[in-house]
Design an enzyme around this catalytic site. Sequence first.
Site, PDB file in Angstrom:
ATOM      1  N   ASN A  71       1.399  -1.100   0.201  1.00  0.00           N
ATOM      2  CA  ASN A  71      -0.249   0.284  -0.011  1.00  0.00           C
ATOM      3  C   ASN A  71       0.732   1.324  -0.314  1.00  0.00           C
ATOM      4  OD1 ASN A  71      -1.930  -1.276   2.419  1.00  0.00           O
ATOM      5  ND2 ASN A  71      -2.652  -1.803   0.779  1.00  0.00           N
ATOM      6  N   GLN A  73       3.688   2.567  -1.494  1.00  0.00           N
ATOM      7  CA  GLN A  73       3.588   2.793  -2.863  1.00  0.00           C
ATOM      8  C   GLN A  73       3.011   4.659  -2.991  1.00  0.00           C
ATOM      9  OE1 GLN A  73       1.314   2.297  -4.463  1.00  0.00           O
ATOM     10  NE2 GLN A  73       1.929   2.797  -6.883  1.00  0.00           N
ATOM     11  N   ARG A  74       1.890   4.377  -2.303  1.00  0.00           N
ATOM     12  CA  ARG A  74       0.797   5.767  -3.232  1.00  0.00           C
ATOM     13  C   ARG A  74      -0.342   6.287  -1.497  1.00  0.00           C
ATOM     14  NH1 ARG A  74      -0.834   0.401  -3.432  1.00  0.00           N
ATOM     15  NH2 ARG A  74      -2.894  -0.098  -3.348  1.00  0.00           N
ATOM     16  N   ASP A 131     -12.493   1.716  -3.872  1.00  0.00           N
ATOM     17  CA  ASP A 131     -11.397   0.813  -4.844  1.00  0.00           C
ATOM     18  C   ASP A 131     -12.674  -0.573  -5.815  1.00  0.00           C
ATOM     19  OD1 ASP A 131     -11.820  -1.195  -2.929  1.00  0.00           O
ATOM     20  OD2 ASP A 131      -9.405  -1.440  -2.781  1.00  0.00           O
ATOM     21  N   ASN A 132     -13.820  -0.147  -5.838  1.00  0.00           N
ATOM     22  CA  ASN A 132     -14.584  -0.822  -6.528  1.00  0.00           C
ATOM     23  C   ASN A 132     -15.851  -0.420  -6.925  1.00  0.00           C
ATOM     24  OD1 ASN A 132     -17.051  -1.776  -4.437  1.00  0.00           O
ATOM     25  ND2 ASN A 132     -14.778  -1.405  -3.416  1.00  0.00           N
ATOM     26  N   CYS A 175     -26.404   8.389 -13.543  1.00  0.00           N
ATOM     27  CA  CYS A 175     -27.235   9.578 -14.809  1.00  0.00           C
ATOM     28  C   CYS A 175     -25.651   8.794 -16.010  1.00  0.00           C
ATOM     29  CB  CYS A 175     -27.155  10.210 -14.423  1.00  0.00           C
ATOM     30  SG  CYS A 175     -28.173  11.487 -13.452  1.00  0.00           S
ATOM     31  N   CYS A 189      -6.750  -1.876  -8.952  1.00  0.00           N
ATOM     32  CA  CYS A 189      -5.143  -1.113  -8.688  1.00  0.00           C
ATOM     33  C   CYS A 189      -4.820  -2.608  -8.257  1.00  0.00           C
ATOM     34  CB  CYS A 189      -4.742  -0.303  -7.872  1.00  0.00           C
ATOM     35  SG  CYS A 189      -6.134   1.379  -8.160  1.00  0.00           S
ATOM     36  N   CYS A 247     -32.812   8.640 -14.550  1.00  0.00           N
ATOM     37  CA  CYS A 247     -32.046   8.001 -13.952  1.00  0.00           C
ATOM     38  C   CYS A 247     -32.422   6.780 -12.603  1.00  0.00           C
ATOM     39  CB  CYS A 247     -31.127   9.066 -12.840  1.00  0.00           C
ATOM     40  SG  CYS A 247     -29.233   8.128 -11.927  1.00  0.00           S
TER      41      CYS A 247
HETATM   42 ZN   LIG Z   1     -28.409  10.655 -12.102  1.00  0.00          ZN
END
Ligand SMILES: [Zn+2]
Length: 258
Positions: A71, A73-74, A131-132, A175, A189, A247
């Site tokens: 982890n 490294q960022r 991250d997902n 949307c 990642c 939407c």
């Molecule tokens: Zn929307």
Amino acid sequence: MFDRLTTEQIERYSRQIMVPDLGGKAQMRLCRSRVLVIGAGGLGSPAALYLAAAGIGTLGIVDADKVELSNLQRQILHATADIGRPKVESAKATLTKLNPDVEVKTHPVRFDASNAEQIAAGFDFIVDGSDNFDTKFLVNDVAVKLGIPFSHAGIVRLQGQVMTVVPGRSACYRCLFKTPPPPEEILNCQASGILGAVAGTIGTIQATEAVKYLAGFDDGLLTDRLLVYDAKNLRFREVEVRRDPQCAACGAGAPSFI
Ligand SMILES: [Zn+2]
């Protein structure tokens, strides 16, 4: 609830107070604001650091993971000595050291449909550093439902994207994307890699948008447009995003997702 800045606060924040678009009133608004950062990772780290430095009154940090060597490294909230420690604890220690004025509230859980509304309620802005795709859609749907503005972002390899959503006023993430992509199309990642500084650039834009919104900027937010960053060729481009009347999250008669 305070109504004036202390001498120490005026000195600490002097270089942003002197920015004509900000000033003392905006600083007081920041000091009274509450921002939820989802994920203390590659995006959440730079975002939370700049938000703490800027004097946001309360920062909520949600992350269920522990710090791993890969982890570092960022994910610049964490250091080598933090390996094995819960990320929210490491984040709180780093942010408090930077600015003891900031109250850091930790949520050592995965942000999911069972807890999302409860965690998000009461915050003024959300930085989505997840991250997902499942979490990104969940953040969108909960933020739209609760009327909380947020910054969406995604990063992979040498690319990033970021967009601000103000529910009721601008297009939302759903949307634009409607539903999560099929698993075979997903680059993340962990499997595809990421340059740390790309996460830093995008996370810093998220912090900038949070500060602008909370300071009371009426226009100029990154709404109704997705900013796409191509670090390989160092180019930024914008994709216009329109509100979708149909939407499922923010359209008329949208069903509740949670
Ligand atoms: Zn929307």
